[in-house]
Design a protein around this motif. Structure first.
Motif, short mmCIF file in Angstrom:
data_model
loop_
_atom_site.label_atom_id
_atom_site.label_comp_id
_atom_site.label_asym_id
_atom_site.label_seq_id
_atom_site.Cartn_x
_atom_site.Cartn_y
_atom_site.Cartn_z
N VAL A 1 -12.84 0.77 -7.97
CA VAL A 1 -12.37 1.35 -9.23
C VAL A 1 -11.43 2.49 -8.83
CG1 VAL A 1 -12.96 2.48 -11.40
CG2 VAL A 1 -14.51 0.76 -10.43
N GLU A 2 -10.18 2.34 -9.22
CA GLU A 2 -9.10 3.21 -8.75
C GLU A 2 -9.46 4.70 -8.80
OE1 GLU A 2 -6.25 2.15 -7.47
OE2 GLU A 2 -4.96 3.93 -7.54
N ALA B 1 4.82 0.42 -12.56
CA ALA B 1 6.25 0.66 -12.30
C ALA B 1 6.63 2.10 -12.61
CB ALA B 1 7.12 -0.32 -13.10
N GLY B 2 5.71 3.04 -12.34
CA GLY B 2 5.94 4.43 -12.70
C GLY B 2 6.27 5.31 -11.51
N ARG B 3 6.04 6.61 -11.70
CA ARG B 3 6.40 7.63 -10.74
C ARG B 3 5.78 7.39 -9.36
NH1 ARG B 3 4.60 13.51 -12.60
NH2 ARG B 3 4.57 12.37 -14.58
N ASP B 4 4.46 7.04 -9.35
CA ASP B 4 3.78 6.84 -8.07
C ASP B 4 4.37 5.67 -7.29
OD1 ASP B 4 1.81 8.93 -7.96
OD2 ASP B 4 0.72 7.89 -9.54
N LEU C 1 1.31 5.56 -4.53
CA LEU C 1 0.24 4.68 -5.01
C LEU C 1 -0.84 4.51 -3.93
CD1 LEU C 1 2.22 1.74 -6.68
CD2 LEU C 1 0.83 3.45 -7.86
N THR C 2 -2.07 4.21 -4.35
CA THR C 2 -3.07 3.78 -3.36
C THR C 2 -2.62 2.43 -2.80
OG1 THR C 2 -4.40 2.61 -5.01
CG2 THR C 2 -4.95 4.93 -4.63
N ARG C 3 -3.12 2.08 -1.61
CA ARG C 3 -2.75 0.82 -1.00
C ARG C 3 -3.01 -0.35 -1.95
NH1 ARG C 3 -5.65 -2.92 1.07
NH2 ARG C 3 -7.52 -1.63 1.18
N GLU C 4 -4.18 -0.35 -2.58
CA GLU C 4 -4.56 -1.45 -3.47
C GLU C 4 -3.56 -1.57 -4.63
OE1 GLU C 4 -6.56 0.93 -2.38
OE2 GLU C 4 -8.47 0.12 -1.69
N SER C 5 -3.27 -0.45 -5.27
CA SER C 5 -2.33 -0.47 -6.40
C SER C 5 -0.94 -0.93 -5.97
CB SER C 5 -2.21 0.92 -7.03
OG SER C 5 -3.14 1.10 -8.05
N ARG C 6 -0.52 -0.46 -4.81
CA ARG C 6 0.82 -0.82 -4.34
C ARG C 6 0.93 -2.34 -4.18
NH1 ARG C 6 0.73 1.82 0.27
NH2 ARG C 6 0.37 -0.02 1.56
N GLU C 7 -0.09 -2.92 -3.54
CA GLU C 7 -0.07 -4.37 -3.32
C GLU C 7 -0.15 -5.13 -4.65
OE1 GLU C 7 -2.22 -4.01 1.06
OE2 GLU C 7 -3.25 -5.08 -0.55
N GLU C 8 -0.97 -4.64 -5.56
CA GLU C 8 -1.12 -5.33 -6.84
C GLU C 8 0.16 -5.24 -7.68
OE1 GLU C 8 -5.91 -4.33 -6.83
OE2 GLU C 8 -4.57 -3.21 -8.14
N ALA D 1 3.17 -4.77 -6.54
CA ALA D 1 4.19 -5.58 -5.88
C ALA D 1 3.97 -7.06 -6.19
CB ALA D 1 4.16 -5.33 -4.37
N GLY D 2 2.70 -7.48 -6.18
CA GLY D 2 2.38 -8.88 -6.43
C GLY D 2 2.83 -9.37 -7.80
N SER D 3 2.89 -8.48 -8.77
CA SER D 3 3.33 -8.90 -10.11
C SER D 3 4.78 -8.53 -10.35
CB SER D 3 2.44 -8.27 -11.17
OG SER D 3 2.60 -6.87 -11.16
N GLY D 4 5.49 -8.14 -9.28
CA GLY D 4 6.93 -7.90 -9.40
C GLY D 4 7.32 -6.54 -9.94
N MET D 5 6.35 -5.62 -10.03
CA MET D 5 6.65 -4.29 -10.58
C MET D 5 7.58 -3.47 -9.68
SD MET D 5 5.23 -3.78 -13.57
CE MET D 5 5.64 -5.47 -13.99
N ASP D 6 7.67 -3.88 -8.39
CA ASP D 6 8.49 -3.11 -7.45
C ASP D 6 9.93 -3.63 -7.35
OD1 ASP D 6 7.66 -5.49 -6.31
OD2 ASP D 6 7.55 -4.67 -4.27
N VAL D 7 10.21 -4.71 -8.07
CA VAL D 7 11.58 -5.24 -8.01
C VAL D 7 12.19 -5.38 -9.41
CG1 VAL D 7 11.36 -6.41 -5.78
CG2 VAL D 7 10.64 -7.61 -7.86
N LEU D 8 11.80 -4.48 -10.31
CA LEU D 8 12.40 -4.48 -11.65
C LEU D 8 13.85 -4.00 -11.54
CD1 LEU D 8 9.56 -2.80 -13.82
CD2 LEU D 8 9.93 -5.24 -13.36
N ASN D 9 14.71 -4.54 -12.40
CA ASN D 9 16.06 -3.98 -12.46
C ASN D 9 16.03 -2.68 -13.27
OD1 ASN D 9 16.41 -4.55 -15.27
ND2 ASN D 9 16.90 -6.68 -14.76
#
Lengths: 176, 176
Positions: B24-25, B73-76, B82-89, B91-99
């Motif tokens: 739990v984050e 897709a926010g400030r962290d 981000l925590t490692r878990e959040s970063r991977e999650e 990224a997995g749903s494409g939040m890190d490659v939004l235009n």
């Protein structure tokens, strides 16, 4: 930083959690929860809200809080992985300048304590010096688990009070 | 790492919290609390213990859990905090490659949501793609606060289940 309570009361939750998230060691959920109860009349009211949240937790939750605390003069201090607050508090009571015999003794007593209770020995380091901490660690080890859980939580609240006083002006009037 | 439940059941609390502290984050207290309830029959029993601990919290505590979650897709994400878990999650749903238009839209919707509810929009990113996340963020914003609090906690539990499944063998028998 020392803000008045009126300033505290208008903080968005993200800032509130960033600033106060570690007043209970590694338990930002507690700070984040009491944000729901703002505005606070004064520092004491904020402290009371935290205290009441802790008291309402099941016994396992109180043990959970204790388990989020590092050992005194333990692995996290040696490896530099303490939170900033813990590092300063442990240094203030001389935990960072123990000689090797004292480090061994602390380690042995901490292990005994954790083995017996399933949570670490927690004490407000800023209110105790090295000799006092070593003495209490020895003396508290034979206690009952419920006694030590309650005692540990009392210490958590003392630590919390001092951390809050570093951040909020004491008895500042509510200007809202 | 994928351990069986018998291995989980003999972990000292420090290892248990190190390994499971972020299921739990940013709420290691929850993991640390349920350690009191070991041994666990299987992964489901561990998951249930966490779920029941969350359900027993006051509403402010549930909001506290939500407030420990980062924006999608926010400030962290932008600042790499981000925590490692959040970063991977994320990224997995494409939040890190939004235009940049999508980043702005997410930021606006996240702000609206937080302004309305006093906690962030939480969704299990691994179970949703970008389009789905944006749609739900728009659709959930007009809801009642109590509805969204409950909905957010449901999502927290889904995130927790997937994080646990990354660490513990599913349906592994208890060998104790």
């Amino acid at each position: 930083m020392n803000m008045d309570i009126a300033t505290v009361n208008v903080l968005p939750y993200e800032d509130f959690v960033n600033i106060f998230g570690n007043v209970v060691e590694k338990c930002p959920i507690i700070t984040a929860a009491v944000w729901s109860g703002r505005p606070f009349l004064n520092l004491t009211a904020l402290e009371t809200a935290i205290s009441e949240f802790i008291d309402a937790l099941p016994e396992s939750g109180k043990e959970g809080i204790l388990r989020c605390h590092p050992d005194l003069a333990g692995r996290d201090l040696q490896s530099g992985t303490l939170t900033r607050e813990s590092r300063e508090e442990q240094a203030g009571s001389g935990m960072d300048v123990l000689n090797s015999a004292e480090v061994s003794r602390m380690a042995r007593l901490n292990e005994e304590y954790k083995e017996r209770f399933g949570f670490p020995f927690v004490i407000c380091a800023r209110m105790n010096d090295k000799a006092n901490i070593l003495r209490q660690l020895s003396e508290r080890c034979p206690n009952e688990r419920a006694v030590e859980r309650a005692r540990g939580i009392e210490e958590v609240k003392k630590i919390c009070r001092l951390r809050l006083q570093d951040l909020v002006l004491t008895d500042s009037p509510n200007k809202l």
